[in-house]
Scaffold this motif. Structure first.
Motif, PDB file in Angstrom:
ATOM      1  N   VAL A   1       0.856  -1.190   0.000  1.00 45.34           N
ATOM      2  CA  VAL A   1       0.000   0.000   0.000  1.00 45.34           C
ATOM      3  C   VAL A   1       0.889   1.236   0.000  1.00 45.34           C
ATOM      4  CG1 VAL A   1      -1.749   1.292   1.264  1.00 45.34           C
ATOM      5  CG2 VAL A   1      -1.843  -1.204   1.216  1.00 45.34           C
ATOM      6  N   VAL A   2       0.635   2.156  -0.928  1.00 42.62           N
ATOM      7  CA  VAL A   2       1.406   3.391  -1.042  1.00 42.62           C
ATOM      8  C   VAL A   2       0.467   4.589  -0.880  1.00 42.62           C
ATOM      9  CG1 VAL A   2       3.199   2.360  -2.481  1.00 42.62           C
ATOM     10  CG2 VAL A   2       1.173   3.367  -3.558  1.00 42.62           C
ATOM     11  N   PRO A   3       1.011   5.783  -0.620  1.00 47.42           N
ATOM     12  CA  PRO A   3       0.149   6.949  -0.383  1.00 47.42           C
ATOM     13  C   PRO A   3      -0.862   7.215  -1.484  1.00 47.42           C
ATOM     14  CG  PRO A   3       2.396   7.449   0.277  1.00 47.42           C
ATOM     15  CD  PRO A   3       2.438   6.098  -0.378  1.00 47.42           C
ATOM     16  N   HIS A   4      -0.510   6.960  -2.744  1.00 49.88           N
ATOM     17  CA  HIS A   4      -1.439   7.231  -3.841  1.00 49.88           C
ATOM     18  C   HIS A   4      -2.740   6.437  -3.704  1.00 49.88           C
ATOM     19  CE1 HIS A   4       2.377   8.591  -5.711  1.00 49.88           C
ATOM     20  NE2 HIS A   4       1.593   9.425  -6.361  1.00 49.88           N
ATOM     21  N   ASP A   5      -2.677   5.287  -3.050  1.00 47.68           N
ATOM     22  CA  ASP A   5      -3.881   4.463  -2.911  1.00 47.68           C
ATOM     23  C   ASP A   5      -4.960   5.153  -2.081  1.00 47.68           C
ATOM     24  OD1 ASP A   5      -2.755   2.319  -4.353  1.00 47.68           O
ATOM     25  OD2 ASP A   5      -1.736   1.580  -2.562  1.00 47.68           O
ATOM     26  N   PHE A   6      -4.571   6.120  -1.257  1.00 49.30           N
ATOM     27  CA  PHE A   6      -5.528   6.789  -0.366  1.00 49.30           C
ATOM     28  C   PHE A   6      -6.110   8.074  -0.950  1.00 49.30           C
ATOM     29  CE2 PHE A   6      -2.874   4.296   2.519  1.00 49.30           C
ATOM     30  CZ  PHE A   6      -3.810   3.724   3.357  1.00 49.30           C
ATOM     31  N   LEU A   7      -5.501   8.615  -1.985  1.00 43.39           N
ATOM     32  CA  LEU A   7      -5.862   9.964  -2.425  1.00 43.39           C
ATOM     33  C   LEU A   7      -7.340  10.107  -2.775  1.00 43.39           C
ATOM     34  CD1 LEU A   7      -2.935  11.376  -4.604  1.00 43.39           C
ATOM     35  CD2 LEU A   7      -3.653  12.003  -2.298  1.00 43.39           C
ATOM     36  N   GLU A   8      -7.824   9.260  -3.674  1.00 50.17           N
ATOM     37  CA  GLU A   8      -9.224   9.379  -4.112  1.00 50.17           C
ATOM     38  C   GLU A   8     -10.181   9.221  -2.936  1.00 50.17           C
ATOM     39  OE1 GLU A   8     -10.370  10.162  -6.977  1.00 50.17           O
ATOM     40  OE2 GLU A   8      -8.766   9.827  -8.431  1.00 50.17           O
ATOM     41  N   HIS A   9      -9.859   8.312  -2.015  1.00 52.10           N
ATOM     42  CA  HIS A   9     -10.725   8.079  -0.851  1.00 52.10           C
ATOM     43  C   HIS A   9     -10.780   9.310   0.053  1.00 52.10           C
ATOM     44  CE1 HIS A   9     -11.252   3.736  -1.565  1.00 52.10           C
ATOM     45  NE2 HIS A   9     -10.006   3.768  -2.006  1.00 52.10           N
ATOM     46  N   ILE A  10      -9.649   9.971   0.217  1.00 49.81           N
ATOM     47  CA  ILE A  10      -9.596  11.134   1.099  1.00 49.81           C
ATOM     48  C   ILE A  10     -10.259  12.345   0.461  1.00 49.81           C
ATOM     49  CG2 ILE A  10      -8.040  12.757   2.254  1.00 49.81           C
ATOM     50  CD1 ILE A  10      -6.026  10.447   2.479  1.00 49.81           C
ATOM     51  N   ILE A  11      -9.956  12.586  -0.800  1.00 54.40           N
ATOM     52  CA  ILE A  11     -10.439  13.798  -1.472  1.00 54.40           C
ATOM     53  C   ILE A  11     -11.952  13.822  -1.570  1.00 54.40           C
ATOM     54  CG2 ILE A  11     -10.436  15.033  -3.684  1.00 54.40           C
ATOM     55  CD1 ILE A  11      -7.527  14.193  -4.030  1.00 54.40           C
ATOM     56  N   GLN A  12     -12.586  12.659  -1.712  1.00 54.05           N
ATOM     57  CA  GLN A  12     -14.041  12.649  -1.869  1.00 54.05           C
ATOM     58  C   GLN A  12     -14.751  13.197  -0.638  1.00 54.05           C
ATOM     59  OE1 GLN A  12     -16.183   9.019  -1.989  1.00 54.05           O
ATOM     60  NE2 GLN A  12     -14.892   7.963  -0.479  1.00 54.05           N
ATOM     61  N   TYR A  13     -14.102  13.092   0.542  1.00 51.89           N
ATOM     62  CA  TYR A  13     -14.729  13.600   1.767  1.00 51.89           C
ATOM     63  C   TYR A  13     -14.697  15.128   1.845  1.00 51.89           C
ATOM     64  CZ  TYR A  13     -15.155   8.928   3.768  1.00 51.89           C
ATOM     65  OH  TYR A  13     -15.510   7.622   4.006  1.00 51.89           O
TER      66      TYR A  13
ATOM     67  N   ALA B   1      -0.404  10.695   2.647  1.00 49.54           N
ATOM     68  CA  ALA B   1      -1.468  11.077   1.717  1.00 49.54           C
ATOM     69  C   ALA B   1      -2.367  12.154   2.311  1.00 49.54           C
ATOM     70  CB  ALA B   1      -2.289   9.845   1.347  1.00 49.54           C
ATOM     71  N   THR B   2      -2.739  11.980   3.574  1.00 52.25           N
ATOM     72  CA  THR B   2      -3.617  12.959   4.232  1.00 52.25           C
ATOM     73  C   THR B   2      -2.921  14.301   4.384  1.00 52.25           C
ATOM     74  OG1 THR B   2      -4.564  11.118   5.501  1.00 52.25           O
ATOM     75  CG2 THR B   2      -5.133  13.335   6.212  1.00 52.25           C
ATOM     76  N   GLY B   3      -1.658  14.285   4.817  1.00 54.08           N
ATOM     77  CA  GLY B   3      -0.909  15.528   4.943  1.00 54.08           C
ATOM     78  C   GLY B   3      -0.699  16.214   3.607  1.00 54.08           C
TER      79      GLY B   3
ATOM     80  N   GLU C   1      -9.054  18.555  11.297  1.00 54.08           N
ATOM     81  CA  GLU C   1      -9.956  17.646  12.011  1.00 54.08           C
ATOM     82  C   GLU C   1     -10.729  16.757  11.039  1.00 54.08           C
ATOM     83  OE1 GLU C   1     -10.877  20.419  15.964  1.00 54.08           O
ATOM     84  OE2 GLU C   1     -12.209  20.475  14.210  1.00 54.08           O
ATOM     85  N   LEU C   2     -11.163  17.336   9.929  1.00 55.11           N
ATOM     86  CA  LEU C   2     -11.903  16.561   8.937  1.00 55.11           C
ATOM     87  C   LEU C   2     -11.017  15.477   8.322  1.00 55.11           C
ATOM     88  CD1 LEU C   2     -14.302  15.986   7.084  1.00 55.11           C
ATOM     89  CD2 LEU C   2     -13.496  17.831   5.594  1.00 55.11           C
ATOM     90  N   LEU C   3      -9.801  15.843   7.917  1.00 55.19           N
ATOM     91  CA  LEU C   3      -8.898  14.887   7.289  1.00 55.19           C
ATOM     92  C   LEU C   3      -8.450  13.813   8.280  1.00 55.19           C
ATOM     93  CD1 LEU C   3      -6.695  17.294   5.138  1.00 55.19           C
ATOM     94  CD2 LEU C   3      -8.511  15.781   4.342  1.00 55.19           C
ATOM     95  N   ALA C   4      -8.198  14.224   9.517  1.00 52.51           N
ATOM     96  CA  ALA C   4      -7.785  13.255  10.533  1.00 52.51           C
ATOM     97  C   ALA C   4      -8.887  12.237  10.800  1.00 52.51           C
ATOM     98  CB  ALA C   4      -7.404  13.982  11.824  1.00 52.51           C
ATOM     99  N   GLY C   5     -10.129  12.676  10.746  1.00 55.19           N
ATOM    100  CA  GLY C   5     -11.246  11.772  10.965  1.00 55.19           C
ATOM    101  C   GLY C   5     -11.410  10.760   9.848  1.00 55.19           C
ATOM    102  N   VAL C   6     -11.015  11.122   8.643  1.00 56.16           N
ATOM    103  CA  VAL C   6     -11.161  10.212   7.502  1.00 56.16           C
ATOM    104  C   VAL C   6     -10.278   8.977   7.674  1.00 56.16           C
ATOM    105  CG1 VAL C   6     -10.796   9.939   5.025  1.00 56.16           C
ATOM    106  CG2 VAL C   6     -11.828  12.050   5.913  1.00 56.16           C
ATOM    107  N   THR C   7      -9.030   9.201   8.073  1.00 53.81           N
ATOM    108  CA  THR C   7      -8.078   8.081   8.179  1.00 53.81           C
ATOM    109  C   THR C   7      -7.787   7.679   9.622  1.00 53.81           C
ATOM    110  OG1 THR C   7      -6.260   9.692   8.053  1.00 53.81           O
ATOM    111  CG2 THR C   7      -6.943   8.642   6.003  1.00 53.81           C
ATOM    112  N   GLY C   8      -8.498   8.260  10.579  1.00 57.74           N
ATOM    113  CA  GLY C   8      -8.287   7.894  11.975  1.00 57.74           C
ATOM    114  C   GLY C   8      -6.939   8.328  12.512  1.00 57.74           C
ATOM    115  N   THR C   9      -6.455   9.453  12.032  1.00 59.06           N
ATOM    116  CA  THR C   9      -5.150   9.968  12.449  1.00 59.06           C
ATOM    117  C   THR C   9      -5.321  10.994  13.560  1.00 59.06           C
ATOM    118  OG1 THR C   9      -4.357   9.700  10.183  1.00 59.06           O
ATOM    119  CG2 THR C   9      -3.044  11.101  11.624  1.00 59.06           C
TER     120      THR C   9
END
Length: 295
Positions: free
Chosen positions: A155-167, A204-206, A229-237
């Motif tokens: 798993v690399v950072p690019h795998d998370f981008l689409e999932h994060i951006i949609q939020y 990815a989130t940062g 806060e919104l981004l941290a909530g998406v990935t549980g960071t």
């Protein structure tokens, strides 16, 4: 009679992300669970490697990136190749004369995982200025696969981008702009080994946070959450860790821009002095600093 030259490989168009998978929270959760499975050791320069230094890794990373860009590889190829490289170096003491060969093999393997038309062995040999031969790449390919236990689905950072951006619920054109900037930040983090302390999801989130904030297109959510806060909530960071990562990305960006500016000033100064030197290194040659690493 018309002669057709078809030396260039045909690139098959890549399918767009499936919106149903992006909206399924289980997919993101599975990525978060799997991201630590193939993480390299962050202390291998101190514990494993005797000859190879972080500066050598950076030089090699820039070369791999240049080749990937020249070959128009998918964005994930570079990040995946560096994941293979770091995992191999985490467990196998390696001589610096083998470093570029290792990087070339990792790039080849990553292209086979992510490309419909993977890189051609002969072309990779050309990019090394024939300091590495095709048979060496094939021999080392088996060696690297064995050390990685044939586990290439990292798993690399690019795998998370689409999932994060949609939020973020942004318009389509702004989402694409954020993604483009975030991809550049991810590449910057991948080149710099100091970011290896962060998991792919946090990078990815940062990167998304730095892109959104830099573009100035984000407004607070309806619930009153801040961007962090919104981004941290998406990935549980944790919010504090995410802010620290984002600030580090912004510092790295500023440092990279400073280096580029200095390089451009040196080129202008050389031209002003009558030195008509080509400072853009042809990709069919081995970069000088990579050559030094191999000696």
């Amino acid at each position: 009679m018309e002669l057709l030259c078809a030396e260039e490989p045909v690139r098959v168009p890549r399918a767009d992300p499936d919106p149903h998978l992006l909206r399924d929270r289980r997919v993101l959760q599975n990525l978060l669970v799997q991201e630590d499975r193939c993480s390299p050791r962050t202390t291998y320069f101190q514990c494993v490697q005797q000859e190879i230094k972080p500066s050598m890794r950076r030089t090699l990373a820039v070369w791999i990136l240049e080749v990937c860009e020249e070959e128009k590889c998918e964005k994930e190829v570079f990040s995946l190749a560096m994941n293979y490289l770091d995992r191999y170096l985490s467990s196998v003491p390696t001589r610096k004369c083998h470093l570029q060969l290792l990087g070339a093999v990792c790039m080849l393997l990553a292209s086979k995982m992510k490309e419909t038309s993977p890189l051609i062995v002969k072309n990779i040999s050309i990019y090394t200025d024939y300091t590495i031969w095709p048979h060496e790449l094939r021999d080392w390919e088996v060696i690297v696969l064995g050390k990685l236990k044939w586990d290439l689905a990292a798993v690399v950072p690019h795998d998370f981008l689409e999932h994060i951006i949609q939020y973020l619920l942004l318009p389509t054109h702004e989402s694409e702009l954020v993604k483009k900037h975030a991809e550049s930040f991810i590449i910057l983090c991948t080149v710099d080994f100091t970011f290896s302390i962060y998991p792919p999801s946090m990078i990815a989130t940062g990167s998304v946070g730095a892109a959104v904030q830099g573009l100035g297109i984000f407004t607070n959510s309806k619930s009153g959450e801040t961007l962090a806060e919104l981004l941290a909530g998406v990935t549980g960071t944790e919010v504090e860790l995410l802010i620290a990562c984002q600030e580090k990305i912004e510092v790295a960006l500023a440092e990279n821009l400073r280096r580029v500016s200095q390089s451009q000033q040196q080129v202008l100064a050389s031209k002003a002095a009558g030195c008509h030197l080509d400072h853009k290194l042809p990709l069919t040659k081995t970069p000088t600093d990579v050559t030094k690493v191999m000696l």
